[in-house]
Design a protein around this motif. Structure first.
Motif, short mmCIF file in Angstrom:
data_model
loop_
_atom_site.label_atom_id
_atom_site.label_comp_id
_atom_site.label_asym_id
_atom_site.label_seq_id
_atom_site.Cartn_x
_atom_site.Cartn_y
_atom_site.Cartn_z
N UNK A 1 -0.14 -8.05 -9.84
CA UNK A 1 0.47 -7.00 -10.64
C UNK A 1 -0.57 -5.98 -11.11
N UNK A 2 -1.73 -6.48 -11.53
CA UNK A 2 -2.81 -5.61 -11.99
C UNK A 2 -3.27 -4.69 -10.86
N UNK A 3 -3.47 -5.25 -9.68
CA UNK A 3 -3.93 -4.47 -8.54
C UNK A 3 -2.88 -3.45 -8.10
N UNK A 4 -1.62 -3.85 -8.12
CA UNK A 4 -0.57 -2.91 -7.75
C UNK A 4 -0.50 -1.76 -8.74
N UNK A 5 -0.76 -2.04 -10.01
CA UNK A 5 -0.82 -0.97 -11.00
C UNK A 5 -1.95 0.00 -10.71
N UNK A 6 -3.10 -0.53 -10.29
CA UNK A 6 -4.23 0.33 -9.92
C UNK A 6 -3.89 1.22 -8.73
N UNK A 7 -3.20 0.64 -7.75
CA UNK A 7 -2.80 1.43 -6.58
C UNK A 7 -1.81 2.52 -6.97
N UNK A 8 -0.90 2.21 -7.90
CA UNK A 8 0.05 3.21 -8.37
C UNK A 8 -0.68 4.34 -9.09
N UNK A 9 -1.69 3.99 -9.88
CA UNK A 9 -2.48 5.02 -10.56
C UNK A 9 -3.20 5.91 -9.56
N UNK A 10 -3.75 5.29 -8.52
CA UNK A 10 -4.44 6.06 -7.49
C UNK A 10 -3.47 6.99 -6.78
N UNK A 11 -2.27 6.49 -6.50
CA UNK A 11 -1.25 7.31 -5.85
C UNK A 11 -0.91 8.52 -6.73
N UNK A 12 -0.79 8.28 -8.04
CA UNK A 12 -0.50 9.38 -8.96
C UNK A 12 -1.63 10.40 -8.99
N UNK B 1 0.83 -1.19 0.00
CA UNK B 1 0.00 0.00 0.00
C UNK B 1 0.87 1.26 0.00
N UNK B 2 0.80 2.07 -1.07
CA UNK B 2 1.55 3.33 -1.10
C UNK B 2 1.14 4.23 0.07
N UNK B 3 2.08 5.02 0.57
CA UNK B 3 1.84 5.84 1.76
C UNK B 3 0.67 6.81 1.57
N UNK B 4 0.61 7.47 0.41
CA UNK B 4 -0.45 8.45 0.18
C UNK B 4 -1.83 7.79 0.17
N UNK B 5 -1.90 6.60 -0.44
CA UNK B 5 -3.16 5.87 -0.49
C UNK B 5 -3.54 5.40 0.91
N UNK B 6 -2.57 4.91 1.65
CA UNK B 6 -2.81 4.45 3.02
C UNK B 6 -3.37 5.58 3.88
N UNK B 7 -2.80 6.76 3.75
CA UNK B 7 -3.26 7.91 4.54
C UNK B 7 -4.69 8.30 4.15
N UNK B 8 -4.96 8.28 2.85
CA UNK B 8 -6.31 8.63 2.40
C UNK B 8 -7.33 7.63 2.94
N UNK B 9 -7.02 6.35 2.80
CA UNK B 9 -7.97 5.33 3.25
C UNK B 9 -8.16 5.37 4.76
N UNK B 10 -7.10 5.64 5.50
CA UNK B 10 -7.22 5.74 6.94
C UNK B 10 -8.14 6.91 7.32
N UNK B 11 -7.99 8.01 6.59
CA UNK B 11 -8.84 9.17 6.85
C UNK B 11 -10.30 8.88 6.52
N UNK B 12 -10.54 8.20 5.40
CA UNK B 12 -11.91 7.86 5.02
C UNK B 12 -12.56 6.93 6.05
#
Length: 315
Positions: free
Chosen positions: A285-296, A166-177
């Protein structure tokens, strides 16, 4: 062993009194362990035969058919093809025969290109969500509280975080939500919970049938909107959502769309965990790509916000 068209036609003849099959056509489905065929009788009647190839597929088919049969006595009965009968299979389990849905499977481009389809889809989802409690309970679908659903998301996110995917930015967003009490203070409703192009049919610009009820539950209405929020252009989704709100008896939760966006993001965590649990590196790999896109996307939003703040200071 795959059943040939003649075997599937025989199932239809055994399940439906007076059915004399004339033509049979295989129907592709996302489920590899479920064989589906369309059968036309000599009187022109069209039915669909579904034969499970595994115990798990049989259990899923049984639940889907049970829910569909229960819905035949509700206000959405015109959207649910009637269950006509069953046939016990030699290897165990049962094949189910239903009326063939009117129209053709939904192509996602139709939602974008035909305003009437978007409006009809919004209205259809609202009709599902406004089924009365007693009717929803009669389907035998599982019932979840808002708190339980929130905890399920929290647990899934925690597993992804522990797996260090889990990328840090995504983790922080999800924790906040997940920490936002107001966002999760909603009243559960009856939901399909697995809406997609494969289970929706269109006839003359309107949604004519809804299939695949195995995941139906009393839960979060955001689950039926999440895939649309993520995939549709804002203008098209606004048209769909306006129709959805118009067909509700009261205003939806004020933060329903925000929660639908969150639920769509959490689906990526579910997909990643499915890949990890099954050992499927392609899914991982597909899911990790989606997480990278969300981070971007989050990084771009942060830059845009910083620019707006700077412009405000300058003005």
């Amino acid at each position: 062993m795959r059943r040939n068209p003649y075997a599937l036609a025989a199932v239809a003849a055994a399940a439906v009194p007076g059915m004399v099959p004339v033509t049979t056509v295989s129907i592709a489905t996302p489920a590899e362990d479920l064989e589906v065929a369309g059968i036309t009788g000599e009187d022109g009647r069209r039915v669909v035969v579904s034969c499970p190839a595994t115990t798990a597929a049989g259990a899923e088919l049984e639940k889907s058919v049970r829910v569909a049969d229960s819905l035949s006595g509700t206000d959405v009965r015109d959207l649910v093809p009637a269950v006509l009968g069953f046939v016990t299979l030699p290897g165990g389990g049962r094949a189910a025969v239903t009326e063939a849905p009117r129209g053709r499977p939904l192509m996602f481009d139709q939602v974008t290109e035909d305003p009437s389809v978007a409006v009809s889809l919004g209205a259809t989802i609202a009709r599902i969500h406004t089924l009365p409690g007693y009717a929803a309970e009669a389907t035998g679908a599982e019932s979840f509280t808002a708190a339980a659903l929130r905890e399920m998301h929290r647990s899934q996110v925690a597993r992804v975080r522990e797996a260090e995917h889990l990328p840090a930015a995504v983790s922080q967003r999800w924790e906040r939500l997940l920490g936002d009490d107001e966002l999760w203070d909603f009243s559960p409703v009856f939901t399909h919970a697995d809406l997609s192009e494969e289970c929706l049919f269109v006839h003359e610009g309107r949604i004519s049938a809804v299939q695949g009820w195995a995941s139906a539950r009393i839960g979060d209405p955001a689950a039926d909107l999440a895939w649309l929020v993520a995939a549709l252009d804002a203008e098209v989704f606004d048209r769909l959502y306006a129709a959805y709100c118009e067909h509700l008896p009261s205003s939806p939760h004020p933060r329903l769309l925000e929660r639908a966006q969150a639920v769509g993001e959490f689906a990526v965590a579910d997909w990643l965990l499915h890949g990890l649990d099954s050992g499927d590196e392609d899914i991982v790999s597909d899911a990790r790509g989606m997480l990278a896109d969300l981070e971007a996307d989050l990084a771009q939003l942060a830059r845009d916000e910083a620019e707006r703040t700077y412009d405000d200071l300058e003005s």
